[in-house]
Write a protein that holds these residues in place. Structure first.
Motif, short mmCIF file in Angstrom:
data_model
loop_
_atom_site.label_atom_id
_atom_site.label_comp_id
_atom_site.label_asym_id
_atom_site.label_seq_id
_atom_site.Cartn_x
_atom_site.Cartn_y
_atom_site.Cartn_z
N GLN A 1 0.85 -1.19 0.00
CA GLN A 1 0.00 0.00 0.00
C GLN A 1 0.88 1.24 0.00
O GLN A 1 1.82 1.32 0.79
N ILE A 2 0.59 2.18 -0.88
CA ILE A 2 1.36 3.42 -0.91
C ILE A 2 0.40 4.60 -1.01
O ILE A 2 -0.77 4.46 -1.40
N ASP A 3 0.91 5.78 -0.68
CA ASP A 3 0.08 6.99 -0.69
C ASP A 3 0.46 7.97 -1.79
O ASP A 3 -0.29 8.91 -2.05
N LEU A 4 1.61 7.76 -2.45
CA LEU A 4 2.06 8.73 -3.45
C LEU A 4 3.09 8.06 -4.35
O LEU A 4 3.88 7.23 -3.89
N ILE A 5 3.09 8.42 -5.63
CA ILE A 5 4.06 7.89 -6.59
C ILE A 5 4.85 9.04 -7.20
O ILE A 5 4.28 10.04 -7.65
N LEU A 6 6.18 8.92 -7.19
CA LEU A 6 7.06 9.81 -7.95
C LEU A 6 7.47 9.05 -9.20
O LEU A 6 8.12 8.00 -9.10
N LEU A 7 7.09 9.55 -10.36
CA LEU A 7 7.20 8.78 -11.60
C LEU A 7 8.04 9.51 -12.63
O LEU A 7 7.71 10.63 -13.05
N ASP A 8 9.14 8.87 -13.06
CA ASP A 8 9.96 9.43 -14.12
C ASP A 8 9.27 9.20 -15.47
O ASP A 8 8.55 8.21 -15.64
N THR B 1 -2.01 3.62 -17.37
CA THR B 1 -2.40 2.31 -16.82
C THR B 1 -2.85 2.45 -15.37
O THR B 1 -3.89 1.90 -14.97
N LEU B 2 -2.10 3.19 -14.58
CA LEU B 2 -2.43 3.35 -13.16
C LEU B 2 -3.76 4.07 -12.98
O LEU B 2 -4.54 3.74 -12.09
N PHE C 1 4.61 8.04 -19.04
CA PHE C 1 3.28 8.47 -19.46
C PHE C 1 2.36 7.27 -19.64
O PHE C 1 1.19 7.29 -19.22
N ASP C 2 2.87 6.22 -20.31
CA ASP C 2 2.06 5.02 -20.51
C ASP C 2 1.71 4.37 -19.17
O ASP C 2 0.58 3.91 -18.97
N MET D 1 4.92 18.65 -20.04
CA MET D 1 4.21 18.96 -18.80
C MET D 1 2.70 18.86 -19.01
O MET D 1 1.98 18.27 -18.18
N LEU D 2 2.20 19.41 -20.10
CA LEU D 2 0.77 19.34 -20.37
C LEU D 2 0.32 17.91 -20.58
O LEU D 2 -0.77 17.53 -20.15
N MET D 3 1.15 17.11 -21.23
CA MET D 3 0.83 15.68 -21.39
C MET D 3 0.68 15.02 -20.03
O MET D 3 -0.28 14.28 -19.77
N GLY D 4 1.62 15.32 -19.13
CA GLY D 4 1.56 14.74 -17.80
C GLY D 4 0.28 15.06 -17.07
O GLY D 4 -0.34 14.19 -16.44
N PHE D 5 -0.15 16.32 -17.13
CA PHE D 5 -1.38 16.72 -16.46
C PHE D 5 -2.61 16.15 -17.17
O PHE D 5 -3.58 15.75 -16.53
N ASN D 6 -2.56 16.10 -18.49
CA ASN D 6 -3.71 15.63 -19.25
C ASN D 6 -4.04 14.16 -18.98
O ASN D 6 -5.21 13.75 -19.08
N ILE D 7 -3.04 13.37 -18.65
CA ILE D 7 -3.28 11.94 -18.44
C ILE D 7 -3.47 11.59 -16.97
O ILE D 7 -3.55 10.41 -16.61
N GLY D 8 -3.51 12.63 -16.10
CA GLY D 8 -3.84 12.35 -14.71
C GLY D 8 -2.75 12.60 -13.70
O GLY D 8 -2.90 12.27 -12.52
N GLY D 9 -1.62 13.18 -14.13
CA GLY D 9 -0.57 13.54 -13.18
C GLY D 9 -1.02 14.70 -12.30
O GLY D 9 -1.78 15.56 -12.74
N ASP D 10 -0.55 14.72 -11.07
CA ASP D 10 -0.94 15.77 -10.13
C ASP D 10 0.07 16.90 -10.05
O ASP D 10 -0.25 17.99 -9.59
N ASP D 11 1.31 16.64 -10.44
CA ASP D 11 2.33 17.68 -10.44
C ASP D 11 3.44 17.22 -11.38
O ASP D 11 3.50 16.04 -11.77
N TYR D 12 4.33 18.15 -11.76
CA TYR D 12 5.42 17.83 -12.68
C TYR D 12 6.65 18.56 -12.16
O TYR D 12 6.70 19.78 -12.17
#
Length: 225
Positions: free
Chosen positions: A46-53, A67-68, A62-63, A88-99
């Motif tokens: 169980q985790i509360d946050l993901i840092l994703l490269d 999936t997540l 992004f892919d 950056m816009l791609m990251g936010f558009n697919i559901g990222g919370d910050d970049y």
């Protein structure tokens, strides 16, 4: 096991150093280097946050984010040396919370992570609902419904909507949103604009002519209701 943060990054030394630094400040962290390892880790922990490269060797962060987002609303903060507006816009558009651009300051990254964890773990003392139009927010569960149908929001979309509703019928400046929703004043206008657009697309009958979330040009936003 339960962890505060999972780092998904193929830069091994940076990931190890970041985990060790977080642990010094009581943020439990683990790291994996690719998408399959991430998905396997999430099945067992169980985790509360993901840092994703974004760049994960032969695969794409992004892919993995796409999936997540099919199964979880865990906050996802992109960490990447790719810092173009398009990325950056791609990251936010697919559901990222910050970049967060690389190279990052460990101190600043820790501050962002702690702010997100604090908001995610904050417990609401009493059951409560907030309503506007045909939208209902169950504060305890974090469930948002429109016409009694559940609307899927990312963690930051929910926090942004909640803040706007709690401050309805007054103009909320961008700086106020950055401070109270993101927990810092560094996040740019692009990130905020993307989240506002997503909320309108999910909640408004006509997102191009919104009824609820109004833009106050040059200042910020107001939620009518």
């Amino acid at each position: 096991m339960n962890y505060d943060c999972l780092i998904v990054d193929d830069e091994v030394e940076l990931s190890k150093r970041t985990c060790e630094y977080f642990k010094m400040f009581d943020v439990s962290a683990a790291w994996v280097s690719d998408a399959p390892s991430c998905l396997g880790f999430l099945r067992d922990n169980q985790i509360d946050l993901i840092l994703l490269d974004v760049n994960l060797g032969s695969s794409s962060g992004f892919d993995l984010c796409c999936t997540l987002r099919q199964s979880t609303d865990i906050p996802i903060l992109f960490i990447s040396a790719r810092t173009s507006d398009d990325d950056m816009l791609m990251g936010f558009n697919i559901g990222g919370d910050d970049y967060i651009p690389k190279p990052y300051s460990l101190t600043m990254l820790l501050a962002k992570v702690k702010a997100v964890l604090k908001r995610r773990k904050r417990n609401t003392a009493n059951s409560d609902t907030l309503n506007f139009g045909n939208v209902c927010i169950d504060v305890n569960s974090g469930v948002v419904t429109l016409n009694e149908q559940t609307i899927e929001l990312t963690s930051f979309e929910y926090k942004l909507l909640y803040y706007l509703v709690k401050n309805r019928n007054r103009t909320v400046s961008k700086d106020e949103i950055f401070s109270n929703v993101w927990g810092d004043s560094i996040t740019g206008d692009n990130a905020l604009n993307v989240h506002i657009r997503h909320l309108r697309e999910k909640l408004e009958d006509d997102p191009q002519n919104p009824t609820f979330i109004k833009t106050v040009w040059g200042t910020g936003y107001t939620l009518k209701g």
